[in-house]
Design an enzyme around this catalytic site. Structure first.
Site, PDB file in Angstrom:
ATOM      1  N   GLU A  19     -30.450  21.809  71.563  1.00 51.35           N
ATOM      2  CA  GLU A  19     -29.524  21.021  71.242  1.00 51.35           C
ATOM      3  C   GLU A  19     -29.028  21.276  69.769  1.00 51.35           C
ATOM      4  O   GLU A  19     -30.164  21.519  68.802  1.00 51.35           O
ATOM      5  CB  GLU A  19     -29.646  19.600  71.143  1.00 51.35           C
ATOM      6  CG  GLU A  19     -28.624  18.436  71.016  1.00 51.35           C
ATOM      7  CD  GLU A  19     -29.053  17.115  71.262  1.00 51.35           C
ATOM      8  OE1 GLU A  19     -29.128  16.888  72.305  1.00 51.35           O
ATOM      9  OE2 GLU A  19     -29.375  16.239  70.184  1.00 51.35           O
ATOM     10  N   HIS A  95     -21.539  16.571  74.322  1.00 50.92           N
ATOM     11  CA  HIS A  95     -21.942  15.236  74.570  1.00 50.92           C
ATOM     12  C   HIS A  95     -20.499  14.379  74.439  1.00 50.92           C
ATOM     13  O   HIS A  95     -19.874  14.431  73.628  1.00 50.92           O
ATOM     14  CB  HIS A  95     -22.851  14.639  73.364  1.00 50.92           C
ATOM     15  CG  HIS A  95     -24.149  15.095  73.323  1.00 50.92           C
ATOM     16  ND1 HIS A  95     -25.330  14.604  72.582  1.00 50.92           N
ATOM     17  CD2 HIS A  95     -24.519  16.192  74.105  1.00 50.92           C
ATOM     18  CE1 HIS A  95     -26.263  15.387  73.063  1.00 50.92           C
ATOM     19  NE2 HIS A  95     -26.012  16.356  73.640  1.00 50.92           N
ATOM     20  N   ARG A 125     -23.627   6.416  75.590  1.00 51.35           N
ATOM     21  CA  ARG A 125     -22.847   5.269  74.888  1.00 51.35           C
ATOM     22  C   ARG A 125     -22.730   5.559  73.387  1.00 51.35           C
ATOM     23  O   ARG A 125     -21.870   5.512  72.702  1.00 51.35           O
ATOM     24  CB  ARG A 125     -24.034   3.932  74.720  1.00 51.35           C
ATOM     25  CG  ARG A 125     -22.907   2.806  74.519  1.00 51.35           C
ATOM     26  CD  ARG A 125     -24.088   1.555  74.121  1.00 51.35           C
ATOM     27  NE  ARG A 125     -24.685   1.845  72.894  1.00 51.35           N
ATOM     28  CZ  ARG A 125     -25.534   0.825  72.681  1.00 51.35           C
ATOM     29  NH1 ARG A 125     -25.458  -0.444  73.009  1.00 51.35           N
ATOM     30  NH2 ARG A 125     -26.299   1.176  71.417  1.00 51.35           N
ATOM     31  N   GLY A 126     -23.710   6.160  72.661  1.00 48.91           N
ATOM     32  CA  GLY A 126     -23.864   6.457  71.299  1.00 48.91           C
ATOM     33  C   GLY A 126     -24.593   5.259  70.519  1.00 48.91           C
ATOM     34  O   GLY A 126     -24.784   4.156  71.213  1.00 48.91           O
ATOM     35  N   ASP A 127     -24.805   5.653  69.052  1.00 52.17           N
ATOM     36  CA  ASP A 127     -25.395   4.630  68.307  1.00 52.17           C
ATOM     37  C   ASP A 127     -24.497   3.874  67.585  1.00 52.17           C
ATOM     38  O   ASP A 127     -23.336   3.961  67.429  1.00 52.17           O
ATOM     39  CB  ASP A 127     -26.060   5.414  67.148  1.00 52.17           C
ATOM     40  CG  ASP A 127     -27.470   6.135  67.891  1.00 52.17           C
ATOM     41  OD1 ASP A 127     -27.986   5.771  69.058  1.00 52.17           O
ATOM     42  OD2 ASP A 127     -27.506   7.290  67.277  1.00 52.17           O
ATOM     43  N   TYR A 180     -35.084   7.223  78.774  1.00 47.73           N
ATOM     44  CA  TYR A 180     -35.846   6.649  77.803  1.00 47.73           C
ATOM     45  C   TYR A 180     -37.486   6.277  78.525  1.00 47.73           C
ATOM     46  O   TYR A 180     -37.583   5.336  78.923  1.00 47.73           O
ATOM     47  CB  TYR A 180     -35.371   5.309  77.406  1.00 47.73           C
ATOM     48  CG  TYR A 180     -33.935   5.781  76.606  1.00 47.73           C
ATOM     49  CD1 TYR A 180     -33.986   6.240  75.317  1.00 47.73           C
ATOM     50  CD2 TYR A 180     -33.157   5.545  77.376  1.00 47.73           C
ATOM     51  CE1 TYR A 180     -32.910   6.288  74.689  1.00 47.73           C
ATOM     52  CE2 TYR A 180     -31.679   5.691  76.728  1.00 47.73           C
ATOM     53  CZ  TYR A 180     -31.680   6.166  75.547  1.00 47.73           C
ATOM     54  OH  TYR A 180     -30.505   6.414  75.091  1.00 47.73           O
ATOM     55  N   HIS A 184     -35.524   1.907  76.618  1.00 46.79           N
ATOM     56  CA  HIS A 184     -34.336   1.850  75.533  1.00 46.79           C
ATOM     57  C   HIS A 184     -34.413   0.287  74.759  1.00 46.79           C
ATOM     58  O   HIS A 184     -34.994  -0.549  75.320  1.00 46.79           O
ATOM     59  CB  HIS A 184     -32.909   1.644  76.119  1.00 46.79           C
ATOM     60  CG  HIS A 184     -31.961   1.779  75.324  1.00 46.79           C
ATOM     61  ND1 HIS A 184     -31.259   0.618  74.512  1.00 46.79           N
ATOM     62  CD2 HIS A 184     -31.111   2.851  75.027  1.00 46.79           C
ATOM     63  CE1 HIS A 184     -30.235   1.117  73.716  1.00 46.79           C
ATOM     64  NE2 HIS A 184     -29.995   2.193  74.162  1.00 46.79           N
ATOM     65  N   GLN A 247     -41.308  12.006  58.657  1.00 45.99           N
ATOM     66  CA  GLN A 247     -40.728  11.810  60.174  1.00 45.99           C
ATOM     67  C   GLN A 247     -41.775  10.992  60.920  1.00 45.99           C
ATOM     68  O   GLN A 247     -41.378  10.365  61.837  1.00 45.99           O
ATOM     69  CB  GLN A 247     -40.808  13.191  60.847  1.00 45.99           C
ATOM     70  CG  GLN A 247     -39.608  13.799  60.244  1.00 45.99           C
ATOM     71  CD  GLN A 247     -39.389  15.699  61.118  1.00 45.99           C
ATOM     72  OE1 GLN A 247     -40.403  15.817  61.505  1.00 45.99           O
ATOM     73  NE2 GLN A 247     -38.339  15.948  60.788  1.00 45.99           N
TER      74      GLN A 247
END
Length: 318
Positions: A19, A95, A125-127, A180, A184, A247
């Site tokens: 990606e 996306h 949906r997205g953030d 997830y 989620h 991270q």
């Protein structure tokens, strides 16, 4: 070719994909090519291109008042997909997001994708926008991924927003959705998560791409539970090696995932950032070997525009 067809044609062999993030506004396409070139030797059948919603900036006027303005800092998902297909002759998966896009903008984007011969989309949906406490739907946009998915399903049936439907050509998108393994973060429990995931598959979603994870058992359990809940489409594991000590906290906080104690201990005991990177890559190599043995259809890497770690992992696997 559709993602489901790529997987079926592989006859059980695990494929490689990755990606990309669109470059910042004003940057050239060469940055995208630089991120792709080192990975093409592993013959990815498809490449994902993310889409980002608008963000906010504040403009100060001479009066001292601040004006809140929306802007997009990473445009060009559809154009990037077209450029990749033209240069590398591989399929792309743009996306689609609820956040930041109206229904009309989504329809126009899908029309452009069909015109370009792009057959796959990942419906999300997205953030929430930076500064918003929670996800806020765009006016005349979609609130949930299921609503966005329904719009794509409708267009596959020849149902558009405004036109008389007679004689309108149907689209033929293969639709992917998110999964997830660790739930989620907004879902009250895994049962609810599976309920909505099953709903998306029943609506026509053809494959699932998971959130990143570092404990394969979570993926194995997720796949088994999907099957037990009647979700039988391919489930593609999303992967990203830890390459910096920051991270260890940031990934957990941003993506609501657990880091296994063995990995966390090893990173915290590293003497230098180079050692952290080596630890993260080695951990991911071992993860990938287990996933291939399990029969994962694709190893899908979130490269974030940095192909180096993914290349090292792929060299050890493929």
């Amino acid at each position: 070719m559709k993602i489901t067809e790529h997987i079926a044609n592989a006859n059980g062999k695990t494929l490689f994909s990755f990606e990309l993030i669109p470059p910042l506004k004003g940057e050239s396409i060469q940055g995208i090519y630089n991120a792709i070139d080192p990975l093409m030797e592993f013959k990815p059948p498809f490449i994902d291109v993310t889409s980002l919603r608008e963000d906010y900036i504040y403009k100060q006027h001479e009066t001292g008042l601040l004006e809140k303005l929306a802007y997009r800092k990473r445009p060009g998902t559809i154009a990037i997909c077209a450029a990749i297909m033209n240069k590398y002759k591989v399929d792309t998966v743009p996306h689609l997001l609820c956040g930041g896009f109206t229904k009309d903008e989504t329809e126009n984007g899908l029309i452009d994708l069909q015109f370009l011969g792009i057959e796959n989309v990942l419906v999300l949906r997205g953030d929430a926008r930076r500064g918003d406490a929670s996800f806020v739907p765009t006016p005349n946009g979609h609130c949930y991924a299921t609503d966005l998915l329904q719009q794509v399903v409708n267009m596959n049936k020849g149902i558009y927003l405004h036109e008389n439907h007679e004689g309108i050509l149907k689209t033929d998108f293969c639709m992917g959705v998110a999964g997830y393994p660790e739930k989620h973060f907004e879902a009250p429990n895994m049962k609810t998560d599976f309920k909505y995931l099953k709903q998306k598959v029943d609506m026509g979603a053809g494959f699932i791409v998971t959130q990143m994870f570092f404990d394969n058992k979570k993926y194995f359990d997720f796949v088994n539970n999907c099957r037990a809940n009647g979700i039988n489409v391919p489930i593609i594991p999303g992967l990203k090696p830890i390459t910096t000590s920051k991270q260890l906290v940031n990934l957990s906080k941003t993506f609501h995932i657990d880091i296994p104690e063995d990995l966390s201990d090893a990173i915290q005991g590293a003497k230098a950032e180079k050692d952290v990177k080596d630890i993260g890559i080695e951990w991911m190599i071992n993860q990938c070997k287990e996933l291939v043995k399990f029969g994962a259809p694709v190893l899908h890497f979130y490269t974030m525009g940095n192909p180096g770690p993914t290349k090292k992992i792929a060299e050890a696997i493929f």
